[in-house]
Design an enzyme around this catalytic site. Structure first.
Site, PDB file in Angstrom:
ATOM      1  N   HIS A  66       5.812  41.065 -10.484  1.00  0.00           N
ATOM      2  CA  HIS A  66       5.019  42.106  -9.815  1.00  0.00           C
ATOM      3  C   HIS A  66       5.857  43.364  -9.597  1.00  0.00           C
ATOM      4  O   HIS A  66       7.069  43.306  -9.439  1.00  0.00           O
ATOM      5  CB  HIS A  66       4.361  41.608  -8.515  1.00  0.00           C
ATOM      6  N   ASN A 119       7.660  36.927 -10.070  1.00  0.00           N
ATOM      7  CA  ASN A 119       6.529  36.745 -10.986  1.00  0.00           C
ATOM      8  C   ASN A 119       6.236  38.006 -11.790  1.00  0.00           C
ATOM      9  O   ASN A 119       5.212  38.111 -12.448  1.00  0.00           O
ATOM     10  CB  ASN A 119       5.278  36.315 -10.197  1.00  0.00           C
ATOM     11  N   GLU A 133       0.169  41.861  -8.335  1.00  0.00           N
ATOM     12  CA  GLU A 133       0.480  40.497  -8.752  1.00  0.00           C
ATOM     13  C   GLU A 133      -0.077  40.226 -10.149  1.00  0.00           C
ATOM     14  O   GLU A 133      -0.996  40.918 -10.602  1.00  0.00           O
ATOM     15  CB  GLU A 133      -0.154  39.508  -7.765  1.00  0.00           C
ATOM     16  N   ASP A 146       4.108  50.325  -0.986  1.00  0.00           N
ATOM     17  CA  ASP A 146       3.193  49.319  -0.442  1.00  0.00           C
ATOM     18  C   ASP A 146       3.473  49.028   1.023  1.00  0.00           C
ATOM     19  O   ASP A 146       4.481  49.447   1.581  1.00  0.00           O
ATOM     20  CB  ASP A 146       3.255  48.029  -1.277  1.00  0.00           C
TER      21      ASP A 146
HETATM   22  C1  F6R Z   1       8.543  46.265  -2.285  1.00  0.00           C
HETATM   23  C2  F6R Z   1       7.866  45.915  -3.528  1.00  0.00           C
HETATM   24  C3  F6R Z   1       8.106  44.626  -4.229  1.00  0.00           C
HETATM   25  C4  F6R Z   1       9.579  44.245  -4.294  1.00  0.00           C
HETATM   26  C5  F6R Z   1       9.761  42.894  -4.987  1.00  0.00           C
HETATM   27  C6  F6R Z   1      11.204  42.461  -5.027  1.00  0.00           C
HETATM   28  O1  F6R Z   1       8.146  47.547  -1.844  1.00  0.00           O
HETATM   29  O2  F6R Z   1       7.076  46.674  -3.948  1.00  0.00           O
HETATM   30  O3  F6R Z   1       7.593  44.727  -5.527  1.00  0.00           O
HETATM   31  O4  F6R Z   1      10.288  45.240  -4.979  1.00  0.00           O
HETATM   32  O5  F6R Z   1       9.011  41.927  -4.324  1.00  0.00           O
HETATM   33  O6  F6R Z   1      11.654  42.207  -3.736  1.00  0.00           O
HETATM   34  P1  F6R Z   1      13.180  41.851  -3.429  1.00  0.00           P
HETATM   35  O7  F6R Z   1      13.948  43.119  -3.668  1.00  0.00           O
HETATM   36  O8  F6R Z   1      13.196  41.467  -1.981  1.00  0.00           O
HETATM   37  O9  F6R Z   1      13.549  40.763  -4.363  1.00  0.00           O
END
Ligand code: F6R
Length: 251
Positions: free
Chosen positions: A144, A142, A149, A73
Site C-alpha cells: 500500500h 502489502n 490497500e 492520510d
Molecule cells: C503513512 C502511510 C503508509 C506508511 C506505510 C509504511 O502515512 O501512508 O503508507 O508509509 O504503512 O509504514 P512504516 O513506515 O511504519 O513501515
C-alpha cells in the site's frame, strides 16, 4: 543511482544513511522552490528523515516558512489529541520543531462528522493549491501507498478506506492493543499521488524486500498498489541495503 523500470533507485548502507539521503533530496526540492507543496507521510520509516530535517533546521541552513504540507492520510475516526493520530505524529516528529507556518499544514480531519465530505474537501484543497510538487511515500508490507490497500481497481481521489488485517496488525505496534487501531482511514487516492510532480519513496528493512521487488518488477496491478509508480515520470526510491536485497542482482 540506478534506474530499473523507470524508477530511480538509491541504495544506502543503513537506515541512518537512507534518512540522510532522503532528507537531502527533500531539501533540494525546497531550495529549488521554497514554497513547494510537499506531500508528507507518517509511520516508522520517515522518523529518521524528519530528525535529519530538524537537525538541518537547527544548524540554520534551511527554512520551511513558505512550504505547504499535505499529509497523505489519517486514521478515521480519531481525535487529533490521540497520540497515535497522524496529526499528533506530524507535530511531534516534525512541525513543532521547524519554522513551518501552521496555516500551511493540511492533514485529513479524523474528527470530521462526514468522512466522505472530508475526502472531497481535502482533494479540492490540493487541487486549489495547484497539486503536490513533491510527494514523500512509505510502503506497506502489502504494497500500500498512503492507505490505498490492495484491491480490484486503483482508487482515484482522496477516499475513505477500510484497513486490511495485515495493516492493522503491522500498525498495532504503535498502539497499546490491536483493538485500539482504527479500522478506517482517509487517504489520498492513487490518482492524487500520481499527479504529484515528483515522488520519493523511502523504505527500510528486510521484511519489505519482497514487496520492493514486486513493486519494481511485478505487473502493474492494484493488487500491489505501489506498482503503479512504474508509470510515474519522476520517481526515486531511497532504500536501505536490507530492503534492496532482492533487487540487488538486477543492478
Ligand atoms: C503513512 C502511510 C503508509 C506508511 C506505510 C509504511 O502515512 O501512508 O503508507 O508509509 O504503512 O509504514 P512504516 O513506515 O511504519 O513501515
Amino acid at each position: 543511482m540506478y534506474t530499473l523500470n523507470n524508477i530511480k533507485i538509491i541504495i544506502a548502507d543503513s537506515y541512518e544513511q537512507m534518512s540522510i539521503d532522503a532528507a537531502e533530496i527533500f531539501l533540494r526540492q525546497l531550495s529549488d522552490k521554497n514554497d513547494s507543496i510537499m506531500g508528507l507521510a507518517t509511520g516508522g520509516t520517515p522518523v529518521g528523515m524528519y530528525k535529519e530535517l530538524i537537525k538541518k533546521y537547527n544548524e540554520g541552513t534551511v527554512c520551511f516558512s513558505k512550504m505547504h504540507a499535505f499529509n497523505l492520510d489519517e486514521y478515521y475516526p480519531i481525535k487529533k489529541t490521540n497520540d497515535q493520530s497522524y496529526d499528533y505524529f506530524m507535530k511531534d516528529n516534525l512541525f513543532n520543531h521547524i519554522n513551518i507556518n501552521f496555516d500551511n499544514i493540511d492533514i485529513p480531519n479524523g474528527e470530521a462528522d462526514d468522512p466522505e465530505k472530508e475526502c472531497d474537501r481535502y482533494e479540492q484543497k490540493i487541487i486549489e493549491k495547484g497539486g503536490i510538487d513533491f510527494q514523500l511515500l512509505g510502503i506497506g508490507l502489502n504494497g500500500h501507498i498512503g492507505f490505498n490497500e490492495p484491491t480490484e481497481a486503483f482508487s482515484s481521489k482522496t477516499n475513505c478506506v477500510n484497513l486490511q488485517e495485515s495493516t492493522i496488525k503491522a500498525n498495532a505496534r504503535f498502539f497499546e492493543t490491536e483493538e485500539q487501531v482504527p479500522r478506517k482511514a482517509i487517504s489520498m487516492g492513487i490518482k492524487t499521488i500520481m499527479m504529484a510532480k515528483k515522488i520519493m519513496l523511502i523504505c527500510s528493512g528486510a521484511n519489505k524486500a519482497d514487496i520492493i521487488k514486486k513493486t519494481i518488477f511485478g505487473p502493474i496491478t492494484p493488487m500491489v498498489p505501489a506498482s503503479v509508480l512504474q508509470m510515474h515520470r519522476d520517481v526515486t526510491f531511497v532504500l536501505d541495503r536490507e530492503a534492496a536485497v532482492d533487487i540487488e542482482s538486477f543492478l
